[in-house]
Structure formats: C-alpha cells, structure tokens
Design a protein around this motif. Structure first.
Motif, PDB file in Angstrom:
ATOM      1  N   ARG A 362     -14.915  17.448 -36.735  1.00 36.46           N
ATOM      2  CA  ARG A 362     -14.563  16.096 -36.280  1.00 36.46           C
ATOM      3  C   ARG A 362     -14.313  15.104 -37.420  1.00 36.46           C
ATOM      4  N   LEU A 363     -14.943  15.336 -38.581  1.00 34.86           N
ATOM      5  CA  LEU A 363     -14.921  14.295 -39.610  1.00 34.86           C
ATOM      6  C   LEU A 363     -14.345  14.697 -40.963  1.00 34.86           C
ATOM      7  N   HIS A 366     -11.241  12.869 -42.216  1.00 33.94           N
ATOM      8  CA  HIS A 366     -11.264  11.409 -42.361  1.00 33.94           C
ATOM      9  C   HIS A 366     -10.994  11.039 -43.819  1.00 33.94           C
ATOM     10  N   GLU A 450     -19.287   9.483 -35.352  1.00 37.86           N
ATOM     11  CA  GLU A 450     -17.849   9.248 -35.526  1.00 37.86           C
ATOM     12  C   GLU A 450     -17.465   7.831 -35.123  1.00 37.86           C
ATOM     13  N   ARG A 454     -15.846   5.103 -37.703  1.00 38.76           N
ATOM     14  CA  ARG A 454     -14.525   4.503 -37.472  1.00 38.76           C
ATOM     15  C   ARG A 454     -14.611   2.990 -37.252  1.00 38.76           C
TER      16      ARG A 454
END
Length: 458
Positions: A362-363, A366, A450, A454
């Motif tokens: 998921r990260l 980034h 998350e 963000r």
C-alpha cells in the motif's frame, strides 16, 4: 515562580488545572480514561487503535483479565519486600521462566523496574566482571556502542546511546569512556555492497575502534539486537551480530545485547538473538516483559559471567529499592504465560509477515516513503523528502511528530522517531501492535496509517 496555569479538559467539559510535569509543559496530551483490547478511549470521546503498543510495550493488549487476576492474587500474598533481605515466589518463578527460555545459557536474572535500569545494571556488571577475574583486568573501563542507538535516559545509559537531541543538554555530564561506531543501516550506509562485504566492513570498523582506544581497555560492545526507536526497526544484516561478537571475543570483551524494545517476542522469537545464531554475555529486556501491566525490566546474565562472580566475591555490587518487586514479577510472569498458552509468538510471525507485506503493497510507491523495514510486529517507515536521493526532511519540520498527531486524528497511535539519518535529521514512524492482533486488525492499521500519511504528505 511560574504562575501560568496549565488547563486540560476534564470530563463533561470541566476545565482542570494540572500538576503533572508534561513532556511539553504548555501542551497537555490527550487524556485516556479507559482502555480495552487494542483500543484507547479519551475523555473527549476519541477511540484510538493502539498500533504503537505505547512504546512497543503492550504485548497482549489492554485490560487482559488473566493478568489483572494475577496481580490481585499477588496482593493477597505479598506486595513488597526488600530484595537485599528476602526473595519471593513471584521473583523465583519469573527468573526461572526467563533462564529456561534461553536453555540455561543465561543463568541468572537481575529484575529491575525499567529498561534504562537494566542497561545501567549491564554496564556495572560488565565492569565488575573484569575486576573479579582470577587475574583482574581493572584497566577495562571503556564501552563501544553504535551511532543512532538508544539505550535509556539515565546518565550511564544515555552515554552509551547516541541520540544527540536527548544527549545535548547533558553532554558535559556524560562519561567520556564511551565511543561509537557505525550502525547496521543498509538502506543508507551499505554503499551497494553485498551483505558479506558490508558486514566485513562494519566488523573491521569495530576492530579499528578497539585498536584505537586500546583492546585491553574495553569492557564491552553494546548494541540493540534490532534497532528500535532511534533508527527505526532495522533488522541486523545476516551474519552482522556474529561478526561483531567475534571481534569482542578476539579481545576478551563482553558482548551486550539490548533487547529492551525488540525482545520478549516482538520480533517473532522470545529473544531476538535466537534468530541471529549468537548468545550474548549480558542481555537487557523490559517492554514486552510486563507488557505495560507493570514497571519492570531485567538483566539476563550468561552462565560464564555468573561463574566468574561465583568464584570471586559472590555478589553483584549494585542494588535498587524496587528490585524484584513481587507485584511486578507476578504480572510479568502471567504475561509470559499468556504469550505461551495463547501461542502468540507464532501469531507474531504470521501477522508480522502479513503486516510487512501489506505496508509495502500500500505504501512503498508513495513518493515520501523511502524505506519500509521490520520484523515480527515491529515495522517502520522512513520518510524522505526525495525518494531518489533519499534526502530527509529538515529537523525543524518535525515531520514524525506531525505524523503521530495525524494518526491520532485518524484513530491510530503510532510511534514517531527523528534523527534517523545522522541523529539530527531524518524521520520515521513505527507500528508495534499487540501480539494477539488479527488480519482484520492489520487491515485497519494499514488503512489508517495510509490515511494519516496522505493527510500530511499527499
């Protein structure tokens, strides 16, 4: 006299004046009024998932009935004795459990009230060991530790640590008999080397430091088995700890592993060193030992060190008032039995693998996540300004702390860390949830992490 009142919101909106000396005197923290399982509840109605476990402390969650009953039962037996005069069944049970967990390799346990106190005891034990040898080596007064390390906040433990912000004010008071070598930090410092080459270079650096200060002046090398809050959950490179221990053995120095944060199951085995093929001469433990139900830490002493004291004075020249506190021992014993009976170490390994995989999925893309690293239920995300160059954010931005605050806004508590890169700049956040979490809990942790990320960094 400071007459400025510090106001906090009490229940029903009532404003109270606090007498607590907060870390930030003019910034009272949220007030927790209840906890259960993985959740904290504040007086203003927030429900917060405790993904930090306090400071990687709450190994079995909050309000576990089994531990509460054990504490109550101990109160009916004995709540306190002075360990200089007496021992208790609670202290004997816990110590036996701990020595047996090492296969008897660590044969005695010195029970104190915190990780910092355990480190202080380790430093004193190391010094005394050399004065008790059949041919005493009283010139051994030095310690070698690592940069970007943290070992506690008393003057002795602060001296072996290397956290500039925490040391700065007290630097003139700290012992000058400590020097520091590079940490095991492959994300920034391996220079593209393979593991074997990198480990060899770090071992040579330690060897060079022994030679610089005089090999026969060093009591011990001390390191966190797996880096904790200052560097952010960096597992040792394969073979690293073996190589560092070999340098110590070559020069007759002791090998101390600080497992205050990473020990007692946090990384998937009860002792983090079990995964590294090494056995320390001295080992410190604390956080997961009592899991937040009590203030407790301990020094585990290798049988060969104990043998020297047995043949010498037969006494450890150090003691503390609350050493071996029976209430603390009873709570910690029940915590450890709970971890065993509920097979939580297996859960740490299984859920830890899932947590790491999900964080990376998921990260990892980034633009401000430079590295995601960890082991067991001990994971960190290093935050960077530029992903390609690994440039950190400036210290004045206090990014890690702001990420912690963003987490609270999104119903999750994480551990902020700064000074990651060089002790001054660099930020990371840590998640260290309880050992009895489920896959659904991990989904929630990653989702809220998350969202918090963000909300601050886009």
């Amino acid at each position: 006299m400071d007459k400025t009142p510090i106001a906090i919101n009490g229940t029903n909106g009532h404003v109270e004046q606090s007498s607590v000396l907060y870390r930030q005197l003019r910034q009272p923290p949220p007030k927790v009024v209840r906890s259960k399982g993985h959740y904290l509840y504040t007086d203003d109605g927030l429900e917060i998932f405790d993904a930090s476990g306090g400071a990687a402390v709450c190994a079995i969650g909050h309000g576990h009935d089994r531990v509460k009953k054990a504490i109550a039962a101990q109160l009916d037996e004995i709540e306190y004795v002075y360990s200089l005069f007496f021992t208790t069944s609670a202290a004997e049970r816990l110590s036996t459990l701990l020595t047996e967990s090492t296969g008897g390799q660590m044969s005695r346990v010195f029970i104190v009230s915190s990780g910092t106190e355990a480190v202080e005891a380790a430093l004193k034990m190391a010094r005394q060991y050399f004065t008790e040898l059949p041919q005493p080596q009283k010139q051994r007064t030095r310690f070698i530790a690592r940069k970007q390390s943290y070992h506690g906040n008393t003057l002795g433990s602060l001296a072996v640590g290397s956290h500039p912000a925490r040391r700065a004010l007290y630097e003139p008071m700290l012992s000058a008999n400590v020097s520091h070598v590079s940490p095991c930090y492959p994300y920034r410092e391996s220079n593209g080397e393979d593991d074997e080459t990198y480990v060899a270079r770090l071992a040579q650096e330690l060897e060079d430091e022994f030679q610089r200060v005089g090999p026969d002046t060093v009591c011990a090398f001390i390191a966190e088995t797996m880096s904790g809050a200052t560097l952010g959950c960096v597992p040792p490179v394969p073979g690293y700890l073996k190589a560092m221990k070999a340098v110590c053995e070559r020069h007759g120095a002791l090998f101390i592993l600080d497992e205050v944060m990473a020990g007692m199951g946090r990384t998937g085995t009860l002792h983090a060193w079990e995964q590294e093929g090494v056995v320390p001469d001295l080992q410190t433990i604390a956080k997961g030992l009592g899991a937040g139900y009590t203030s407790i830490g301990a020094l585990l002493v290798n049988q060969r060190v104990v043998a020297v004291l047995n043949q010498g004075t037969g006494a450890f020249m150090h003691s503390q008032t609350y050493q071996g506190n029976p209430l603390a021992c009873a709570a910690a014993y029940e915590v450890q039995r709970t971890i065993q009976d509920e097979n939580l170490l297996a859960n740490v390994r299984e859920m830890g693998k899932y947590l790491g995989e999900l964080l990376k999925k998921r990260l990892s893309d980034h633009p401000h996540i430079g590295d995601i690293r960890g082991r067991g239920l001990f994971w960190a995300m290093e935050l960077v300004k530029n992903k390609e160059t690994k440039e950190p954010f400036g210290a004045k931005e206090q990014l890690a702390w702001n990420m912690h605050l963003a987490g609270l806004e999104h119903g999750i508590c994480m551990i902020p860390g700064n000074g990651t890169v060089d002790g001054v700049v660099g930020d990371h956040i840590i998640v260290a949830p309880a050992y009895n979490i489920t896959a659904q809990d991990i989904d929630l942790i990653v989702e809220r992490t998350e969202k918090a990320l963000r909300s601050r960094l886009g």
